[in-house]
Design a protein around this motif. Structure first.
Motif, PDB file in Angstrom:
ATOM      1  N   SER A 126      -4.969  -1.990  -9.743  1.00 43.33           N
ATOM      2  CA  SER A 126      -5.918  -1.425  -8.783  1.00 43.33           C
ATOM      3  C   SER A 126      -7.215  -2.222  -8.696  1.00 43.33           C
ATOM      4  CB  SER A 126      -6.225   0.020  -9.167  1.00 43.33           C
ATOM      5  OG  SER A 126      -6.801   0.092 -10.470  1.00 43.33           O
ATOM      6  N   ALA A 127      -7.500  -3.052  -9.681  1.00 45.59           N
ATOM      7  CA  ALA A 127      -8.713  -3.871  -9.641  1.00 45.59           C
ATOM      8  C   ALA A 127      -8.543  -5.100  -8.757  1.00 45.59           C
ATOM      9  CB  ALA A 127      -9.100  -4.288 -11.061  1.00 45.59           C
ATOM     10  N   ILE A 128      -7.320  -5.435  -8.382  1.00 44.99           N
ATOM     11  CA  ILE A 128      -7.052  -6.606  -7.548  1.00 44.99           C
ATOM     12  C   ILE A 128      -7.102  -6.187  -6.083  1.00 44.99           C
ATOM     13  CG2 ILE A 128      -5.423  -8.458  -7.034  1.00 44.99           C
ATOM     14  CD1 ILE A 128      -6.579  -8.511  -9.869  1.00 44.99           C
ATOM     15  N   GLY A 129      -7.909  -6.894  -5.303  1.00 41.76           N
ATOM     16  CA  GLY A 129      -8.047  -6.559  -3.894  1.00 41.76           C
ATOM     17  C   GLY A 129      -6.801  -6.912  -3.082  1.00 41.76           C
ATOM     18  N   VAL A 171       5.487   1.247  -0.830  1.00 40.01           N
ATOM     19  CA  VAL A 171       4.315   2.116  -0.944  1.00 40.01           C
ATOM     20  C   VAL A 171       3.640   1.841  -2.283  1.00 40.01           C
ATOM     21  CG1 VAL A 171       5.286   3.908   0.526  1.00 40.01           C
ATOM     22  CG2 VAL A 171       5.695   3.992  -1.935  1.00 40.01           C
ATOM     23  N   THR A 172       2.317   2.064  -2.330  1.00 44.97           N
ATOM     24  CA  THR A 172       1.551   1.803  -3.552  1.00 44.97           C
ATOM     25  C   THR A 172       0.669   2.998  -3.883  1.00 44.97           C
ATOM     26  OG1 THR A 172      -0.247   0.753  -2.315  1.00 44.97           O
ATOM     27  CG2 THR A 172       1.515  -0.690  -3.103  1.00 44.97           C
ATOM     28  N   PHE A 173       0.399   3.144  -5.188  1.00 48.29           N
ATOM     29  CA  PHE A 173      -0.472   4.221  -5.686  1.00 48.29           C
ATOM     30  C   PHE A 173      -1.409   3.611  -6.714  1.00 48.29           C
ATOM     31  CE2 PHE A 173       3.601   6.028  -4.491  1.00 48.29           C
ATOM     32  CZ  PHE A 173       3.264   7.115  -3.698  1.00 48.29           C
ATOM     33  N   ASP A 174      -2.722   3.642  -6.444  1.00 43.28           N
ATOM     34  CA  ASP A 174      -3.700   3.058  -7.354  1.00 43.28           C
ATOM     35  C   ASP A 174      -4.007   4.002  -8.512  1.00 43.28           C
ATOM     36  OD1 ASP A 174      -3.790   0.806  -5.822  1.00 43.28           O
ATOM     37  OD2 ASP A 174      -5.796   1.161  -4.985  1.00 43.28           O
ATOM     38  N   ASP A 175      -4.267   3.378  -9.669  1.00 41.84           N
ATOM     39  CA  ASP A 175      -4.607   4.081 -10.912  1.00 41.84           C
ATOM     40  C   ASP A 175      -3.504   5.044 -11.332  1.00 41.84           C
ATOM     41  OD1 ASP A 175      -7.102   2.804 -11.263  1.00 41.84           O
ATOM     42  OD2 ASP A 175      -8.050   4.203  -9.868  1.00 41.84           O
ATOM     43  N   LEU A 176      -2.271   4.690 -10.988  1.00 42.17           N
ATOM     44  CA  LEU A 176      -1.106   5.481 -11.389  1.00 42.17           C
ATOM     45  C   LEU A 176       0.018   4.525 -11.780  1.00 42.17           C
ATOM     46  CD1 LEU A 176      -1.080   8.157  -8.527  1.00 42.17           C
ATOM     47  CD2 LEU A 176      -1.699   8.569 -10.919  1.00 42.17           C
ATOM     48  N   GLU A 177       0.893   5.001 -12.663  1.00 44.68           N
ATOM     49  CA  GLU A 177       2.073   4.234 -13.063  1.00 44.68           C
ATOM     50  C   GLU A 177       3.289   5.144 -13.047  1.00 44.68           C
ATOM     51  OE1 GLU A 177       2.006   2.812 -17.065  1.00 44.68           O
ATOM     52  OE2 GLU A 177       1.397   4.764 -17.902  1.00 44.68           O
ATOM     53  N   GLY A 181      -6.586   1.433 -13.765  1.00 46.89           N
ATOM     54  CA  GLY A 181      -6.372  -0.007 -13.560  1.00 46.89           C
ATOM     55  C   GLY A 181      -4.959  -0.357 -13.159  1.00 46.89           C
ATOM     56  N   ALA A 182      -4.044   0.610 -13.161  1.00 52.05           N
ATOM     57  CA  ALA A 182      -2.654   0.322 -12.811  1.00 52.05           C
ATOM     58  C   ALA A 182      -2.443   0.512 -11.298  1.00 52.05           C
ATOM     59  CB  ALA A 182      -1.710   1.219 -13.594  1.00 52.05           C
ATOM     60  N   ARG A 183      -1.335  -0.019 -10.798  1.00 49.93           N
ATOM     61  CA  ARG A 183      -0.919   0.190  -9.407  1.00 49.93           C
ATOM     62  C   ARG A 183       0.597   0.317  -9.390  1.00 49.93           C
ATOM     63  NH1 ARG A 183      -3.382  -3.989  -5.782  1.00 49.93           N
ATOM     64  NH2 ARG A 183      -5.115  -2.499  -5.609  1.00 49.93           N
ATOM     65  N   ALA A 184       1.095   1.444  -8.862  1.00 46.59           N
ATOM     66  CA  ALA A 184       2.535   1.715  -8.816  1.00 46.59           C
ATOM     67  C   ALA A 184       3.092   1.299  -7.454  1.00 46.59           C
ATOM     68  CB  ALA A 184       2.804   3.195  -9.070  1.00 46.59           C
ATOM     69  N   TYR A 185       4.165   0.505  -7.498  1.00 42.55           N
ATOM     70  CA  TYR A 185       4.855   0.037  -6.288  1.00 42.55           C
ATOM     71  C   TYR A 185       6.246   0.665  -6.250  1.00 42.55           C
ATOM     72  CZ  TYR A 185       1.419  -3.828  -6.058  1.00 42.55           C
ATOM     73  OH  TYR A 185       0.264  -4.581  -5.973  1.00 42.55           O
ATOM     74  N   ALA A 186       6.740   0.916  -5.015  1.00 41.09           N
ATOM     75  CA  ALA A 186       8.099   1.460  -4.917  1.00 41.09           C
ATOM     76  C   ALA A 186       8.652   1.303  -3.500  1.00 41.09           C
ATOM     77  CB  ALA A 186       8.135   2.941  -5.311  1.00 41.09           C
ATOM     78  N   CYS A 187       9.963   1.076  -3.408  1.00 39.54           N
ATOM     79  CA  CYS A 187      10.704   1.157  -2.157  1.00 39.54           C
ATOM     80  C   CYS A 187      11.826   2.170  -2.390  1.00 39.54           C
ATOM     81  CB  CYS A 187      11.247  -0.209  -1.736  1.00 39.54           C
ATOM     82  SG  CYS A 187      12.427  -0.930  -2.898  1.00 39.54           S
ATOM     83  N   GLN A 188      12.892   2.129  -1.618  1.00 41.21           N
ATOM     84  CA  GLN A 188      13.964   3.102  -1.810  1.00 41.21           C
ATOM     85  C   GLN A 188      14.938   2.699  -2.913  1.00 41.21           C
ATOM     86  OE1 GLN A 188      16.916   3.651   1.324  1.00 41.21           O
ATOM     87  NE2 GLN A 188      16.635   5.866   1.252  1.00 41.21           N
ATOM     88  N   CYS A 189      14.884   1.463  -3.363  1.00 41.63           N
ATOM     89  CA  CYS A 189      15.849   1.022  -4.373  1.00 41.63           C
ATOM     90  C   CYS A 189      15.212   0.392  -5.606  1.00 41.63           C
ATOM     91  CB  CYS A 189      16.851   0.034  -3.754  1.00 41.63           C
ATOM     92  SG  CYS A 189      16.102  -1.492  -3.106  1.00 41.63           S
ATOM     93  N   SER A 208       5.425  -1.059 -11.927  1.00 37.79           N
ATOM     94  CA  SER A 208       4.029  -0.737 -12.243  1.00 37.79           C
ATOM     95  C   SER A 208       3.331  -2.019 -12.648  1.00 37.79           C
ATOM     96  CB  SER A 208       3.942   0.290 -13.379  1.00 37.79           C
ATOM     97  OG  SER A 208       4.517   1.524 -12.985  1.00 37.79           O
ATOM     98  N   ALA A 209       2.248  -2.371 -11.922  1.00 39.86           N
ATOM     99  CA  ALA A 209       1.500  -3.596 -12.198  1.00 39.86           C
ATOM    100  C   ALA A 209       0.147  -3.239 -12.806  1.00 39.86           C
ATOM    101  CB  ALA A 209       1.302  -4.389 -10.910  1.00 39.86           C
ATOM    102  N   PHE A 210      -0.288  -4.063 -13.768  1.00 36.90           N
ATOM    103  CA  PHE A 210      -1.556  -3.817 -14.445  1.00 36.90           C
ATOM    104  C   PHE A 210      -2.521  -4.981 -14.275  1.00 36.90           C
ATOM    105  CE2 PHE A 210       1.847  -1.612 -16.651  1.00 36.90           C
ATOM    106  CZ  PHE A 210       1.393  -0.300 -16.637  1.00 36.90           C
ATOM    107  N   SER A 211      -2.030  -6.131 -13.863  1.00 39.22           N
ATOM    108  CA  SER A 211      -2.860  -7.310 -13.623  1.00 39.22           C
ATOM    109  C   SER A 211      -2.191  -8.163 -12.549  1.00 39.22           C
ATOM    110  CB  SER A 211      -3.035  -8.119 -14.930  1.00 39.22           C
ATOM    111  OG  SER A 211      -1.762  -8.552 -15.408  1.00 39.22           O
ATOM    112  N   LEU A 212      -2.846  -9.229 -12.161  1.00 36.68           N
ATOM    113  CA  LEU A 212      -2.296 -10.098 -11.135  1.00 36.68           C
ATOM    114  C   LEU A 212      -1.031 -10.778 -11.638  1.00 36.68           C
ATOM    115  CD1 LEU A 212      -2.989 -11.217  -8.245  1.00 36.68           C
ATOM    116  CD2 LEU A 212      -3.924 -13.207  -9.439  1.00 36.68           C
TER     117      LEU A 212
END
Length: 220
Positions: free
Chosen positions: A123-126, A151-157, A186-194, A198-202
């Protein structure tokens, strides 16, 4: 036998005369057709002068079949343009209304760019277009496997209990997806249908071989 030869010669001469008559008739018919065509052209680009008008006996004048003299002029560019417009209008009027109107395209269309390379990040990465010099997390990701937007969700894993069926059944309902998310600063959760991540840094997307995600292009 001499009588038979003379009879054959007379028949042959008769056939020859008949063919000559046919040829004469065809030539006369072609000449008439040519005259009709010239008259049609003159009616568009020429003016007709009355009989006996001496001023009409200039170079380029032509006498028609009825005895009148026509003075021809060189077709002007405007005349040719008007003729072409008439033809196009006739063709356009025969087209269906839906085809004639059609959607109007914008002249100034916005250009699109893709990330190269594609980055994920916490979530800290623009967000933005990622390049080697401008390392930003792509927010236009698309999955080439399920063809869903990511889809993405900031500060969530994602919770470790997540599985394929969960995303298959709930994507893209974000409210249902939040049932498997937990807070992580600081985390960002990514997801599609398959797939999910969860990303924490670049990070470079090429390092995540299990993710079939690509940049769907950014408008600039």
């Amino acid at each position: 036998m001499p009588f038979a030869r003379n009879s054959y010669s007379e028949q042959r001469r008769s056939c020859t005369r008949l063919l000559n008559v046919y040829r004469t008739v065809d030539e006369q018919r072609m000449a008439d057709d040519l005259d009709d065509l010239l008259d049609e052209v003159e009616a568009k680009f020429c003016r007709t002068a009355p009989k006996g008008d001496r001023m009409s006996a200039q170079s380029g004048d032509r006498r028609t079949k009825d005895g009148s003299v026509t003075s021809c002029r060189r077709p002007e560019k405007d005349d040719l343009d008007d003729l072409l417009e008439d033809i196009l209008d006739d063709d356009d009027s025969s087209m269906p209304q839906a085809i004639r109107t059609g959607p109007k395209l914008s002249v100034a269309q916005s250009s699109k760019r893709k990330c190269c390379p594609v980055f994920l990040g916490g979530s800290a990465i623009g967000h933005g277009i990622g390049t080697s010099n401008s390392q930003r997390a792509c927010n236009q990701l698309r999955c080439t496997s399920c063809d869903f937007r990511i889809v993405t969700f900031d500060d969530l894993e994602w919770d470790p209990s997540c599985d394929y069926l969960f995303f298959r059944n709930n994507m893209p309902d974000c409210d249902k997806l939040r049932g498997k998310l937990k807070y992580k600063r600081g985390a960002r959760a990514y997801a599609c249908q398959c797939s999910w991540h969860s990303a924490f840094s670049l990070m470079d997307l090429r390092d995540q071989q299990q993710l079939k995600w690509v940049c769907g292009k950014h408008e600039t």
